[in-house]
Write an enzyme that holds these catalytic residues in place. Structure first.
Site, PDB file in Angstrom:
ATOM      1  N   LYS A   5     -37.896  51.772 -22.935  1.00 45.94           N
ATOM      2  CA  LYS A   5     -39.325  51.369 -22.901  1.00 45.94           C
ATOM      3  C   LYS A   5     -39.338  50.033 -22.443  1.00 45.94           C
ATOM      4  CE  LYS A   5     -43.044  50.628 -26.539  1.00 45.94           C
ATOM      5  NZ  LYS A   5     -43.531  50.761 -27.683  1.00 45.94           N
ATOM      6  N   SER A  80     -47.014  54.175 -28.608  1.00 44.80           N
ATOM      7  CA  SER A  80     -46.944  53.562 -27.345  1.00 44.80           C
ATOM      8  C   SER A  80     -45.838  53.657 -26.517  1.00 44.80           C
ATOM      9  CB  SER A  80     -47.236  51.873 -27.557  1.00 44.80           C
ATOM     10  OG  SER A  80     -45.914  51.348 -28.101  1.00 44.80           O
ATOM     11  N   SER A 104     -44.949  53.550 -33.043  1.00 42.81           N
ATOM     12  CA  SER A 104     -44.929  54.037 -31.666  1.00 42.81           C
ATOM     13  C   SER A 104     -43.716  54.743 -31.287  1.00 42.81           C
ATOM     14  CB  SER A 104     -45.055  52.640 -30.916  1.00 42.81           C
ATOM     15  OG  SER A 104     -46.322  52.132 -30.620  1.00 42.81           O
TER      16      SER A 104
HETATM   17  N1  GLN Z   1     -50.618  52.538 -32.535  1.00 41.08           N
HETATM   18  C1  GLN Z   1     -50.142  51.451 -33.128  1.00 41.08           C
HETATM   19  C2  GLN Z   1     -50.735  50.335 -32.844  1.00 41.08           C
HETATM   20  O1  GLN Z   1     -51.548  50.337 -31.698  1.00 41.08           O
HETATM   21  C3  GLN Z   1     -48.558  51.348 -33.377  1.00 41.08           C
HETATM   22  C4  GLN Z   1     -48.202  50.608 -32.271  1.00 41.08           C
HETATM   23  C5  GLN Z   1     -46.656  50.413 -32.229  1.00 41.08           C
HETATM   24  O2  GLN Z   1     -45.682  50.881 -33.173  1.00 41.08           O
HETATM   25  N2  GLN Z   1     -46.114  49.597 -31.326  1.00 41.08           N
HETATM   26  O3  GLN Z   1     -50.944  49.011 -33.057  1.00 41.08           O
END
Ligand code: GLN
Length: 402
Positions: A5, A80, A104
């Site tokens: 990532k 994400s 994410s």
């Molecule tokens: N969807 C969650 C957020 O937007 C989790 C994101 C993540 O785990 N980086 O904060």
């Protein structure tokens, strides 16, 4: 072959967190997790698209544009770490490292029909990981194969001189532990089992998994978790507060992008941050700055810290009585791209994934059947601190359907 990532430092390679604000920044060192994989002869194939700084659930909030779902191009692969999940599912690599602050790694893994794990908070070094919300951020793994994930976790876990938050708790041979089987005591939450807000096929999958567990002799009990409704507010208050502090460093002075239209120091900050950060990141910084502002700090930030403590205590207590808490990973399967007019829609979809981060415990999402459109359904298991072994054994117990 491992993909990263775009939030991990890989020496000599660009690192952007899918943001314009890092510009042409190139890493000068390897993240600990990258170094440990390279030392074991892993081949790093490159970087994967994601939501900017990990803020999002759909990989649509990226300076590069969205990643498409490998099975249906009109849908999101989740986020994400959506680029990572899509690449692993499409067999472009064997595994990917993602970051999981509120789901994410697990949510995109569930959307794409693969495994996604966030380890215990203090299990894996965050040195060289771009920070989003430091007390929630964990390095996670996405794979199609459980045994590869187990091997990788043994390689990346354990103390690190560069990150004092990592525990010295011994790192087991997770791969060897896959050979053992165990009788589980599993808790499911009543309100979730009965929820009308779940996509019916996701709810059916949860019920089917309970039936399968019982037929295999495991104990499954339905419990109440009174703090369920506080999970999302606690997460979004604390995560945005930490994000607003962490992202203060991107000021156009130290590294990365600087707006060419700026004339003095104040306009360097303002113009760089206004044009360098995307809309969602700006929204999070504003929310975080608000909850930390002197007038509201006690009402929001301090209160959320107390609630976080209660959530952790209740979760750990539950996981002492039962060794697994079984939940859907997401209320739905992969949703269409561009399906939301309000950011709240996506925030609400994180309902089941944030508990593991708020409590700091490990969680593993595994594929469990498909919906009527052939899209994968994911369920997740949570266990107590440092009991990742139980998660691997549990996922292996169930008939996983890719
Ligand atoms: N969807 C969650 C957020 O937007 C989790 C994101 C993540 O785990 N980086 O904060």
């Amino acid at each position: 072959m491992v993909g990263l990532k775009d939030v991990f430092a890989h020496r000599g390679h660009p690192l952007t967190a899918a943001s314009r604000i890092l510009g042409a920044f190139t890493s000068t060192y390897n993240a600990t997790v990258v170094q440990r994989l390279v030392d074991e002869d892993a081949i790093i194939i490159g970087r994967h698209n994601c939501d900017e700084f990990g803020m999002g659930s759909s990989t649509e909030h990226s300076a590069y544009g969205p990643t498409l779902h490998p099975l249906d191009k009109s849908r999101s692969p989740g986020g994400s770490s959506g680029g990572s999940a899509a690449a692993v599912a499409a067999e472009l690599c064997d595994a990917a490292l993602g970051s999981d602050t509120g789901g994410s790694v697990r949510q995109p893994a569930s959307f794409c029909g693969i495994y996604g794990m966030k380890p215990t908070y203090a299990r894996v070094s965050r040195y060289g990981l771009v920070a989003y919300a430091s007390s929630f951020d964990t390095v996670g793994i996405l794979t199609r194969d459980l045994s590869i994930m187990a091997r990788m976790l043994s390689v990346i876990a354990g103390p690190d001189d560069f990150d004092s938050t990592v525990s010295s708790h011994p790192v087991p041979d997770y791969f060897a532990s896959l050979k053992a089987s165990k009788q589980f005591r599993v808790a499911v939450i009543k309100d979730i089992m009965e929820s009308a807000d779940l996509q019916p096929e996701v709810r059916d999958a949860l019920h089917r998994s309970v039936a399968e567990l019982k037929s295999k002799g495991h104990l499954v009990e339905t419990v109440d978790f009174a703090l369920l409704k506080y999970l999302l507010p606690t997460y979004y208050i604390l995560a945005t507060a930490e994000a607003s502090a962490n992202l203060a460093r991107y000021d156009g002075v130290r590294y990365g992008y600087r707006s060419p239209e700026s004339s003095d120091i104040e306009s360097v900050y303002k113009r760089t941050r206004s044009s360098g950060f995307g809309k969602e990141v700006q929204r999070r910084i504003m929310l975080g700055t608000f909850v930390l502002s002197s007038d509201y700090q006690d009402t929001y930030y301090a209160q959320a810290q107390k609630v976080r403590r209660l959530i952790r205590e209740e979760t750990v207590k539950l996981l002492r009585k039962y060794n697994i808490l079984l939940l859907p990973t997401s209320p739905t399967t992969a949703f269409p791209l561009g399906n939301t007019t309000s950011p709240l829609t996506h925030y609400l979809a994180d309902i089941f994934s944030v508990q593991a981060n708020v409590a700091g415990v490990p969680a593993l999402s595994f594929p469990y059947g498909k919906d009527k459109n052939g899209l994968p359904i994911g369920l997740q298991a949570l266990s107590n601190d440092f009991e990742e072994t139980s998660l691997f054994q549990f996922a292996q117990t169930l008939t996983v359907d890719h």
